[in-house]
Design an enzyme around this catalytic site. Sequence first.
Site, PDB file in Angstrom:
ATOM      1  N   HIS A   1       3.294   6.533  -6.967  1.00  0.00           N
ATOM      2  CA  HIS A   1       2.804   7.740  -7.391  1.00  0.00           C
ATOM      3  C   HIS A   1       3.496   9.063  -7.436  1.00  0.00           C
ATOM      4  CE1 HIS A   1      -1.700   9.564  -7.464  1.00  0.00           C
ATOM      5  NE2 HIS A   1      -1.133   9.711  -8.609  1.00  0.00           N
TER       6      HIS A   1
ATOM      7  N   HIS B   1       0.787  -1.132  -0.110  1.00  0.00           N
ATOM      8  CA  HIS B   1       0.018   0.113  -0.002  1.00  0.00           C
ATOM      9  C   HIS B   1       1.012   1.345   0.127  1.00  0.00           C
ATOM     10  CE1 HIS B   1      -3.702   2.225   1.312  1.00  0.00           C
ATOM     11  NE2 HIS B   1      -2.647   3.101   1.730  1.00  0.00           N
ATOM     12  N   GLU B   2       1.743   1.478   1.088  1.00  0.00           N
ATOM     13  CA  GLU B   2       2.733   2.406   0.970  1.00  0.00           C
ATOM     14  C   GLU B   2       3.434   2.796  -0.260  1.00  0.00           C
ATOM     15  OE1 GLU B   2       1.637   4.839   3.209  1.00  0.00           O
ATOM     16  OE2 GLU B   2       0.285   3.487   4.338  1.00  0.00           O
TER      17      GLU B   2
ATOM     18  N   HIS C   1       1.615   4.495  -2.968  1.00  0.00           N
ATOM     19  CA  HIS C   1       2.013   5.762  -2.828  1.00  0.00           C
ATOM     20  C   HIS C   1       3.016   6.520  -3.163  1.00  0.00           C
ATOM     21  CE1 HIS C   1      -1.940   6.790  -0.653  1.00  0.00           C
ATOM     22  NE2 HIS C   1      -1.574   5.914   0.394  1.00  0.00           N
TER      23      HIS C   1
HETATM   24 ZN    ZN Z   1      -3.085   5.136   2.055  1.00  0.00          ZN
END
Ligand code: ZN
Length: 687
Positions: free
Chosen positions: A478, A471-472, A475
Site C-alpha cells: 500500500h 499481512h505486513e 501494508h
Molecule cells: Zn495490519
Amino acid sequence: MTTPTSDNPLLDFSGLPRFDAIRPQHVGPAIDGLLAENRALLSRLESAPATWDGFAAPFFDANERLARAWGVVGHLHAVMDVPEWREAYNARLPEVTRHFAELGQNQRLFAQFKAIAARPDFAALDAARRRIVEHELRDFRLAGAELPEAAKPRFQAIQEELAALQAKFSENLLDATNAFAEYVADEAELAGIPADAVAAARAAAEKDGRAGWKFTLHMPSYLPVMQYAESRRLRERLYRAHATRAAEFPELGSQPEWDNMPLIRRILALRAEEAALLGYASFAEVSLVPKMAGSPAEVLAFLRDLAAKSKPFAERDMAELREFAAAQGHDRLEPWDIAWMSEKLKQARHGFSDEEVRRYFPEDKVLAGLFGVIETLFGVRIAPDAAPAWHEDVRFFRIEDATGGLVGQFYLDLYARETKRGGAWMDDAVTRRRTAAGIQTPVAYLNCNFPRPVGGKPALFSHDEVITLFHETGHGLHHLLTRVEELAVSGINGVEWDAVELPSQFMENFCWEWQVLRGMTAHAESGAPLPRELYDRMIAAKNFQGGMQTARQIEFALFDLLLHSDFDPAGQQGVLELLEEVRREVAVIFPPPWHRFPNSFSHIFAGGYAAGYYSYKWAEVLSADAFAAFEEASAGDSVLDPAVGARFRDEILAVGGSRPALDSFKAFRGRAPSAEALLRHSGMIPA
Ligand code: ZN
C-alpha cells in the site's frame, strides 16, 4: 535551509537513512534544530500568501523533514532498544509530541487552510491537493477550532479530563490484573497444561520465593489454563478473577477503588458532551467523520446483517460443542469450560501440530512464494539491493517496474531480538512524492519477530508467521506501490482508519490458497511440498467455531456502537443492561451475571477504538470481497490473475488516500462491498 548541520547524518535527506553513521548523540541536535527551524518557518507561514505554493507546500515540506528524522529515531528505538537509543528517543519524545499537538490547535494555520479552500481557483487544484486541504479543515474542526470562543475552555477541559480518565481506566485494569495470583502446590492440578506454560509458572513462583507454580491473569499464563487445564477448580478460579477485574466488588484480589464503572459512565458523558459541542447528535457520529463508514445507522445495519447471517452458524457451533461435551460426560458446560472443551473438540476433529506444519515453511521458500505472488499480480520485479542497515540480520530489496524503473525499496528485519519491540509491523521510511528534483521513491520497513536460523539450517516459519509476513507486506505494498505525488495522501497517508487493513488482510488470503502453498512449501528434510491432506485439515481448523467467533466480535462491536450512539449515560438503562440486550440479540454464549466485561474493554475506554470496534469486521469484509474478485476470475484455476491484480493495484493500492476508500473499492469491484465472501471464507455457507 542554510543551517550548517550537514555533518549530522540524521539531517541528510538526500537518500536512504544513513544507518551506518547515525548515532544516539545525533538525535538531540538534529531534532532541536528541526523543531527550531519548523517554528521559525511556521511563524512566517502564518502570514504567507494563502495558496498551495505559498503556504501548503512549504508547510508540508517542513513537516516531512521533522517526521522523517524523527521516524528514523522512532524506528531505531523500536528495533535497537538499547539504553542509549531509549534515552535519546525519550529525551525528545515530549517535545516532538507537543509540537505536533500544537500544530493541530494553531488557529492561524487553520485560517490559512480555510483561505485556500475559499479561493475561487480552489476547484482548479488537483484532486489530491483538494483532498489534503479538506482533511486539514476536518481535523481542525474536530479538534474544536471552529467553536465559539466561549465554548473553547470547556472543550479543552473535556479533552484533558478524558485523557486522564482513559489513562486511569488502563491503570485500574493493570493493577487489578497484577493483584491476582494463584499459587498451585499440588502437581496433579497441572494436568493438561502445556509444558512451556508449566515451566513459566514454576519460574514465576520461584521469582516470588515460593514453592509450586504461579498462575496469573496475563494472557501467556491465563490462556493455556483456560484452554488446557483439566482442573475445573483452577479454571473457575482464574475465570472468576479475570471476569471481575476492575469491578465494584472486592473479589479475588481486585479492590473496590479500581472499579472502572464510574469511569465508564463519566467517559461516555464527556464524549456525548464533546459531540454536542461540535454539533453532532452522538459521539459515534464524531468518530465516523474521518472513517469510511458513513453513519452510525450504516454501521448498525452492517453489524446486524452480519449477525443475522452468522448466528445460525454460531448456534450450530454451540450445539456441536454441547453434543461433544455430553458425549464426554459433561452435561453442563460452565463458562470456564467452554475454551477447554472447544480445544478438545478441535483436537478430536482437526488435530495436527503447528510444529508439523512449520517443517514445510523454510524462509527462502516463503520469501520466494511471497515475492512470486507480488510479481505475478502487480507486474513488478523484486530484487536484492544493498543499503546500510541497523543490524546484520536486515535484508534490503528493491521493487522495479516492467521496464526496470525503480518503484520503491524495503528493509526486511525478520528475526526476533532481545532489543526489538514485540509483534510485527510496517513503517514508512520515505514516502512517495514529487519534489523539485523529481519523484521521490518510497521506502518501507517490514519488521517481524520470527525465529532465526539455528545450526546452519534455514529458519522455519509457522503458518501463522507466514500469514503475519503476508499481512505486513500488504501494508508495505500500500505504501510502496502508490502513484500519488502528494505526501499527505500518498501510500497509507490519509487512508480512512477503517479501510487501512484492506490490503494487509487481502494479502493473508494467499496463505490459504492451495496453488500458492504448494509452490511455497518444501519440507525441511525431504523437500516435499505440503501434502493435500494436511492442507485440508488446516483449512478445517481455520474455520473451527467461525460462527461463534464472529458472534463474539459482533457483540463487542454492536455494544460499542450503541453505547456511543443510542445510550444516555445519565438515563435509566445501565451499561450492563445494554450489554445484556445486545447479547440477547446476537450472542450464543451468556456469561454469568457477575461478569464485568465492560470494566476491562480497554479498546474503547482507553484505546482509540471508541465507536470504531466494528472496523475489524468492516475491513475483513472489504478484504475478503476484494479477494473474491480473484477467485471469480480464476474459475477454479490459479487465483494469481495479472489482469485483476493490475486493477487492484490501479484502483486501490496506487491511489492511497487521494480519494475516498469506498470510491476506490467500487472502482475495483464495480459495486459496493458485500459480506458474502467473508461468510464463505469462514465456512459459513448456507445449506
Ligand atoms: Zn495490519
